[in-house]
Design a protein around this motif. Structure first.
Motif, PDB file in Angstrom:
ATOM      1  N   ALA A  37       0.880  -0.834  -0.291  1.00 55.56           N
ATOM      2  CA  ALA A  37       0.001  -0.277  -0.513  1.00 55.56           C
ATOM      3  C   ALA A  37       1.082   1.113   0.525  1.00 55.56           C
ATOM      4  N   ALA A  38       1.111   1.972  -1.229  1.00 59.43           N
ATOM      5  CA  ALA A  38       2.124   2.741  -1.244  1.00 59.43           C
ATOM      6  C   ALA A  38       1.118   4.134  -0.618  1.00 59.43           C
ATOM      7  N   TYR A  39       1.383   5.443   0.015  1.00 60.64           N
ATOM      8  CA  TYR A  39       1.522   6.750   0.456  1.00 60.64           C
ATOM      9  C   TYR A  39       2.095   8.040   0.144  1.00 60.64           C
ATOM     10  N   ILE A  40       1.180   8.597   0.086  1.00 62.45           N
ATOM     11  CA  ILE A  40       2.134  10.043   0.434  1.00 62.45           C
ATOM     12  C   ILE A  40       2.145  10.757   1.977  1.00 62.45           C
ATOM     13  N   ARG A  41       2.719  10.962   3.434  1.00 66.06           N
ATOM     14  CA  ARG A  41       3.279  11.057   4.210  1.00 66.06           C
ATOM     15  C   ARG A  41       3.204  12.517   4.460  1.00 66.06           C
ATOM     16  N   THR A  42       2.822  13.631   5.117  1.00 70.68           N
ATOM     17  CA  THR A  42       2.972  14.841   5.745  1.00 70.68           C
ATOM     18  C   THR A  42       2.921  15.055   7.277  1.00 70.68           C
ATOM     19  N   HIS A  43       2.894  16.168   7.685  1.00 71.32           N
ATOM     20  CA  HIS A  43       2.968  15.490   9.648  1.00 71.32           C
ATOM     21  C   HIS A  43       1.937  15.532   9.836  1.00 71.32           C
ATOM     22  N   ASP A  44       0.480  15.391   8.967  1.00 72.68           N
ATOM     23  CA  ASP A  44      -0.611  15.788   9.600  1.00 72.68           C
ATOM     24  C   ASP A  44      -1.522  14.685   9.020  1.00 72.68           C
ATOM     25  N   MET A  45      -1.093  13.813   8.016  1.00 72.63           N
ATOM     26  CA  MET A  45      -1.704  13.521   7.461  1.00 72.63           C
ATOM     27  C   MET A  45      -1.373  11.966   6.318  1.00 72.63           C
ATOM     28  N   ILE A  46      -1.809  11.555   6.074  1.00 73.20           N
ATOM     29  CA  ILE A  46      -1.937  10.259   5.192  1.00 73.20           C
ATOM     30  C   ILE A  46      -2.348  10.334   4.342  1.00 73.20           C
ATOM     31  N   ALA A  47      -2.052   9.985   2.871  1.00 70.60           N
ATOM     32  CA  ALA A  47      -2.674   9.556   1.853  1.00 70.60           C
ATOM     33  C   ALA A  47      -2.185   8.618   0.925  1.00 70.60           C
ATOM     34  N   PHE A  48      -3.274   7.555   1.462  1.00 68.37           N
ATOM     35  CA  PHE A  48      -3.099   5.904   0.446  1.00 68.37           C
ATOM     36  C   PHE A  48      -3.446   6.062  -0.766  1.00 68.37           C
ATOM     37  N   ILE A  49      -2.209   5.432  -1.725  1.00 68.80           N
ATOM     38  CA  ILE A  49      -2.684   6.211  -2.842  1.00 68.80           C
ATOM     39  C   ILE A  49      -2.496   4.981  -3.946  1.00 68.80           C
ATOM     40  N   HIS A  50      -2.374   3.901  -3.555  1.00 69.02           N
ATOM     41  CA  HIS A  50      -2.150   2.846  -4.435  1.00 69.02           C
ATOM     42  C   HIS A  50      -1.738   1.514  -3.275  1.00 69.02           C
ATOM     43  N   THR A  51      -3.062   0.625  -4.134  1.00 72.05           N
ATOM     44  CA  THR A  51      -3.128  -0.883  -3.006  1.00 72.05           C
ATOM     45  C   THR A  51      -2.754  -2.211  -4.232  1.00 72.05           C
ATOM     46  N   GLU A  52      -1.853  -3.434  -4.080  1.00 75.54           N
ATOM     47  CA  GLU A  52      -1.827  -4.244  -4.974  1.00 75.54           C
ATOM     48  C   GLU A  52      -1.287  -5.116  -3.740  1.00 75.54           C
ATOM     49  N   VAL A  53      -1.861  -6.096  -4.669  1.00 77.01           N
ATOM     50  CA  VAL A  53      -1.945  -7.768  -3.858  1.00 77.01           C
ATOM     51  C   VAL A  53      -1.077  -8.876  -4.860  1.00 77.01           C
ATOM     52  N   ARG A  54      -0.597  -9.636  -5.159  1.00 78.20           N
ATOM     53  CA  ARG A  54      -0.126 -10.154  -6.380  1.00 78.20           C
ATOM     54  C   ARG A  54      -1.117 -11.501  -5.926  1.00 78.20           C
ATOM     55  N   ASP A  55      -1.026 -12.204  -7.543  1.00 72.76           N
ATOM     56  CA  ASP A  55      -2.203 -12.462  -7.875  1.00 72.76           C
ATOM     57  C   ASP A  55      -2.220 -13.783  -6.644  1.00 72.76           C
ATOM     58  N   GLU A  56      -1.582 -13.791  -6.663  1.00 73.15           N
ATOM     59  CA  GLU A  56      -1.271 -15.965  -5.893  1.00 73.15           C
ATOM     60  C   GLU A  56      -1.788 -15.548  -4.688  1.00 73.15           C
ATOM     61  N   TYR A  57      -1.624 -14.397  -3.989  1.00 70.40           N
ATOM     62  CA  TYR A  57      -2.307 -14.081  -2.284  1.00 70.40           C
ATOM     63  C   TYR A  57      -3.231 -13.553  -2.649  1.00 70.40           C
ATOM     64  N   GLU A  58      -3.639 -13.369  -3.450  1.00 73.49           N
ATOM     65  CA  GLU A  58      -5.822 -12.949  -3.449  1.00 73.49           C
ATOM     66  C   GLU A  58      -6.868 -13.779  -2.974  1.00 73.49           C
ATOM     67  N   GLY A  59      -7.766 -13.522  -1.997  1.00 70.23           N
ATOM     68  CA  GLY A  59      -7.912 -14.101  -0.973  1.00 70.23           C
ATOM     69  C   GLY A  59      -8.042 -14.108   0.362  1.00 70.23           C
ATOM     70  N   ARG A  60      -6.511 -14.042   0.752  1.00 69.06           N
ATOM     71  CA  ARG A  60      -5.596 -14.672   1.887  1.00 69.06           C
ATOM     72  C   ARG A  60      -5.861 -13.249   2.443  1.00 69.06           C
ATOM     73  N   GLY A  61      -6.408 -12.230   3.363  1.00 72.97           N
ATOM     74  CA  GLY A  61      -6.562 -11.461   3.089  1.00 72.97           C
ATOM     75  C   GLY A  61      -5.738 -10.113   3.326  1.00 72.97           C
ATOM     76  N   VAL A  62      -5.110 -10.361   2.247  1.00 77.89           N
ATOM     77  CA  VAL A  62      -3.918  -9.745   2.704  1.00 77.89           C
ATOM     78  C   VAL A  62      -4.144  -7.890   2.266  1.00 77.89           C
ATOM     79  N   GLY A  63      -5.237  -7.878   1.113  1.00 76.85           N
ATOM     80  CA  GLY A  63      -5.690  -6.467   1.408  1.00 76.85           C
ATOM     81  C   GLY A  63      -6.344  -5.688   2.873  1.00 76.85           C
ATOM     82  N   SER A  64      -6.706  -7.012   3.429  1.00 69.72           N
ATOM     83  CA  SER A  64      -7.368  -5.976   4.774  1.00 69.72           C
ATOM     84  C   SER A  64      -6.236  -5.811   6.078  1.00 69.72           C
ATOM     85  N   SER A  65      -4.978  -6.844   5.799  1.00 71.18           N
ATOM     86  CA  SER A  65      -4.324  -6.813   6.482  1.00 71.18           C
ATOM     87  C   SER A  65      -4.028  -5.344   6.307  1.00 71.18           C
ATOM     88  N   LEU A  66      -2.969  -4.904   5.477  1.00 71.56           N
ATOM     89  CA  LEU A  66      -2.747  -3.737   4.823  1.00 71.56           C
ATOM     90  C   LEU A  66      -3.211  -2.884   5.436  1.00 71.56           C
TER      91      LEU A  66
END
Length: 111
Positions: A37-66
């Protein structure tokens, strides 16, 4: 946990850590990067700009854990969250316990 097909699902094997040098959270299973999960961070905020889960790990809770780990850390650090990434935005929409973290521009604040 067992999935509908009878195989073991290793949600508990997902570990998440922040890699500030790469500006991303990494989810690992067995030492392998399963998602980020890629982000941009400032002193008071974090912006999540992109999330990617490798195909072989889909459906295993990786995105939710992130999402859960990153948002819990944002809360602990007193950061507001801007969910630019559609995955983070949708995940937060399904988990209202994180609504208090959402960044709202001053122009949209209503009293």
């Amino acid at each position: 946990m067992t999935d509908p097909a009878g195989g073991e699902r290793a949600r508990s094997a997902v570990t998440v850590s922040d890699d500030p040098q790469k500006k991303r959270y990494e989810a690992r299973i067995g030492g392998e990067v399963a998602g980020v999960a890629a982000y941009i961070r400032t002193h008071d905020m974090i912006a999540f700009i992109h999330t990617e889960v490798r195909d072989e790990y889909e459906g295993r809770g990786v995105g939710s854990s992130l999402a859960r780990s990153a948002l819990d850390e944002a809360r602990a650090q007193g950061l507001r969250v801007l969910a630019v990434c559609p995955f983070f935005d949708g995940w937060m929409g399904k988990h209202p316990e994180y609504d208090d973290l959402r960044y709202v521009p001053a122009s949209q604040v209503t009293d």
